[in-house]
Design a protein around this motif. Structure first.
Motif, PDB file in Angstrom:
ATOM      1  N   GLN A  53      37.079  70.999  74.122  1.00 16.09           N
ATOM      2  CA  GLN A  53      38.254  70.955  74.907  1.00 16.09           C
ATOM      3  C   GLN A  53      38.173  71.575  76.319  1.00 16.09           C
ATOM      4  N   PRO A  54      37.382  70.497  77.194  1.00 14.38           N
ATOM      5  CA  PRO A  54      37.304  71.154  78.702  1.00 14.38           C
ATOM      6  C   PRO A  54      38.493  70.628  79.555  1.00 14.38           C
ATOM      7  N   LEU A  55      39.519  71.473  79.493  1.00  8.96           N
ATOM      8  CA  LEU A  55      40.766  70.967  80.072  1.00  8.96           C
ATOM      9  C   LEU A  55      40.764  71.260  81.547  1.00  8.96           C
ATOM     10  N   ILE A  56      41.084  70.144  82.709  1.00 10.57           N
ATOM     11  CA  ILE A  56      41.502  70.518  83.957  1.00 10.57           C
ATOM     12  C   ILE A  56      42.847  70.380  84.200  1.00 10.57           C
ATOM     13  N   GLN A  57      43.718  71.379  84.212  1.00 14.66           N
ATOM     14  CA  GLN A  57      45.172  71.258  84.503  1.00 14.66           C
ATOM     15  C   GLN A  57      45.767  71.973  85.620  1.00 14.66           C
ATOM     16  N   GLY A 129      47.368  65.502  93.575  1.00 15.11           N
ATOM     17  CA  GLY A 129      47.480  65.116  92.170  1.00 15.11           C
ATOM     18  C   GLY A 129      46.429  64.169  91.974  1.00 15.11           C
ATOM     19  N   ARG A 130      45.460  63.782  92.869  1.00 18.27           N
ATOM     20  CA  ARG A 130      44.199  62.996  92.759  1.00 18.27           C
ATOM     21  C   ARG A 130      43.070  63.760  92.892  1.00 18.27           C
ATOM     22  N   PRO A 131      42.580  63.997  91.830  1.00 10.91           N
ATOM     23  CA  PRO A 131      41.520  65.029  91.543  1.00 10.91           C
ATOM     24  C   PRO A 131      40.036  64.352  91.601  1.00 10.91           C
ATOM     25  N   CYS A 132      39.047  65.152  92.108  1.00  6.38           N
ATOM     26  CA  CYS A 132      37.854  64.744  92.209  1.00  6.38           C
ATOM     27  C   CYS A 132      37.030  65.595  91.077  1.00  6.38           C
ATOM     28  N   ASN A 242      45.279  57.793  90.787  1.00 12.67           N
ATOM     29  CA  ASN A 242      46.628  57.955  90.450  1.00 12.67           C
ATOM     30  C   ASN A 242      46.811  57.990  88.895  1.00 12.67           C
ATOM     31  N   PRO A 243      46.087  59.216  88.371  1.00  8.41           N
ATOM     32  CA  PRO A 243      46.457  59.566  87.185  1.00  8.41           C
ATOM     33  C   PRO A 243      47.930  59.900  86.707  1.00  8.41           C
ATOM     34  N   ARG A 244      48.447  59.497  85.667  1.00 10.64           N
ATOM     35  CA  ARG A 244      49.699  59.490  85.347  1.00 10.64           C
ATOM     36  C   ARG A 244      50.163  60.977  85.197  1.00 10.64           C
ATOM     37  N   ARG A 245      51.251  61.423  85.647  1.00  7.73           N
ATOM     38  CA  ARG A 245      51.707  62.782  85.387  1.00  7.73           C
ATOM     39  C   ARG A 245      52.106  63.085  84.070  1.00  7.73           C
ATOM     40  N   GLU A 246      52.105  64.480  83.811  1.00  7.80           N
ATOM     41  CA  GLU A 246      52.689  64.993  82.437  1.00  7.80           C
ATOM     42  C   GLU A 246      52.243  64.372  81.335  1.00  7.80           C
ATOM     43  N   VAL A 247      50.979  63.761  81.416  1.00  5.38           N
ATOM     44  CA  VAL A 247      50.283  63.296  80.178  1.00  5.38           C
ATOM     45  C   VAL A 247      48.875  63.603  80.146  1.00  5.38           C
ATOM     46  N   LEU A 248      48.345  64.130  78.867  1.00  3.42           N
ATOM     47  CA  LEU A 248      47.007  64.486  78.758  1.00  3.42           C
ATOM     48  C   LEU A 248      46.198  63.389  78.493  1.00  3.42           C
ATOM     49  N   ILE A 249      45.224  63.226  79.539  1.00  6.32           N
ATOM     50  CA  ILE A 249      44.218  61.986  79.539  1.00  6.32           C
ATOM     51  C   ILE A 249      42.951  62.474  79.204  1.00  6.32           C
ATOM     52  N   ASN A 250      42.474  61.990  78.120  1.00  7.70           N
ATOM     53  CA  ASN A 250      41.199  62.043  77.763  1.00  7.70           C
ATOM     54  C   ASN A 250      40.091  61.378  78.423  1.00  7.70           C
ATOM     55  N   ALA A 271      29.682  63.095  78.404  1.00 10.62           N
ATOM     56  CA  ALA A 271      30.520  63.979  78.897  1.00 10.62           C
ATOM     57  C   ALA A 271      31.960  63.715  78.534  1.00 10.62           C
ATOM     58  N   ARG A 272      32.686  64.854  78.247  1.00  8.66           N
ATOM     59  CA  ARG A 272      34.128  64.313  78.342  1.00  8.66           C
ATOM     60  C   ARG A 272      35.107  65.618  78.661  1.00  8.66           C
ATOM     61  N   PHE A 273      36.139  65.059  79.055  1.00 12.46           N
ATOM     62  CA  PHE A 273      37.127  66.131  79.510  1.00 12.46           C
ATOM     63  C   PHE A 273      38.515  65.792  79.556  1.00 12.46           C
ATOM     64  N   GLU A 274      39.344  66.786  79.388  1.00  9.94           N
ATOM     65  CA  GLU A 274      40.887  66.336  79.473  1.00  9.94           C
ATOM     66  C   GLU A 274      41.470  66.733  80.788  1.00  9.94           C
ATOM     67  N   LEU A 275      42.359  65.738  81.440  1.00 12.77           N
ATOM     68  CA  LEU A 275      43.027  65.871  82.401  1.00 12.77           C
ATOM     69  C   LEU A 275      44.478  65.837  82.518  1.00 12.77           C
ATOM     70  N   PHE A 276      45.162  66.775  82.970  1.00 15.89           N
ATOM     71  CA  PHE A 276      46.600  67.187  82.816  1.00 15.89           C
ATOM     72  C   PHE A 276      47.081  67.596  84.232  1.00 15.89           C
TER      73      PHE A 276
END
Length: 279
Positions: A53-57, A129-132, A242-250, A271-276
């Protein structure tokens, strides 16, 4: 009769001992391979980083929310600051925002332009809101990759992304060298809908790691394979436009080589991570 029983007993004991030894060796080899076999790393990472669960929020409008990610990125990239020319270039100014370092050399400006928008000048996109994120390979000292290219008659996987296939045609291996190719995308169908467009940075260069700059097993004496690299391995940045806001993206990223078999349950070469991204 007694001799036969004794013989059977000895055979059983030997068999049990061999099984136990085999199990121990298998466990040791499994642990070593897990630690040493090629890993695709994602940066930045939180202090509580776990592979599962590598979350970037973060919230773009809240400096206190994204600034820790900006700082972690700078801390990670500091090892890559260099005055030695390389392709793609980095420079001594790489982790200093233009506000703090307004006067720069030409080399510095070139490097920052090539890596834009994934630079300290742009706060790596987090303020918008456009992360690298940055990717690199680890545990490769015991690995000799078998790359995909159009120079051989071996087939290319049909599921390989089209942008990689195009780069293979535009930059044939016999002229430009081989690459360990990289692709990223949504892990599940809903993630594919929410993740938005992705760019690989530096733009215009192949999405992957050039074999010429990877310290793999065929380039290192066996006795030196446990030693750390003197030069950090090459990087590639992934920019989420442009990732969608307020949605957890795997998000899932993977490498493409003939010897790495894709398995969604495995960590090898994947590799996997979660983007919020909050509103």
């Amino acid at each position: 009769m007694g001799l036969e029983k004794r013989t059977v007993k000895i055979i059983v004991i030997v068999a049990v001992v061999l099984l136990v030894i085999g199990a121990i060796l298998g466990l040791i080899l499994g642990l070593l391979l897990h630690q040493r076999y090629v890993e695709l790393e994602v940066w930045p990472r939180s202090e509580e980083y776990t592979w599962e669960q590598p979350l970037i929020q973060f919230r773009p409008s809240d400096t206190g929310s994204w600034h820790p990610w900006y700082k972690r990125m700078n801390d990670f990239l500091r090892a890559y600051e260099t005055t030695i020319p390389e392709d793609p270039p980095r420079a001594p100014c790489s982790t200093r925002n233009r506000r703090d370092d307004p006067i720069r050399s030409n080399n510095c400006e070139i490097a920052m332009r090539m890596w834009g928008p994934c630079t300290a000048d742009e706060f790596y996109g987090y303020s918008m809101g456009r992360p690298c994120v940055f990717l690199r390979l680890n545990h490769i000292h015991y690995w000799v990759p078998h790359p995909y290219n159009v120079s051989t008659s071996l087939s290319i996987p049909t599921e390989m992304p089209e942008n990689i296939k195009q780069f293979m045609m535009q930059r044939p291996a016999q002229t430009y060298g081989d690459y360990v190719w990289v692709s990223c995308g949504g892990e599940y169908n809903s993630d594919k809908e929410n993740i938005g467009p992705i760019q690989y940075i530096p733009a215009g260069l192949p999405p992957g790691f050039p074999l010429s700059r990877l310290h793999t097993a065929d380039k290192i004496p066996y006795a030196n394979r446990n030693l750390p690299d003197q030069v950090p391995p090459p990087l590639i940045a992934v920019y989420f436009e442009n990732p969608r806001r307020e949605v957890l993206i795997n998000v899932e990223c993977r490498i493409w080589t003939r010897d790495i078999y894709y398995d969604q349950s495995s960590r090898v070469g994947r590799a996997r991570f979660e983007l919020f991204v909050n509103q």
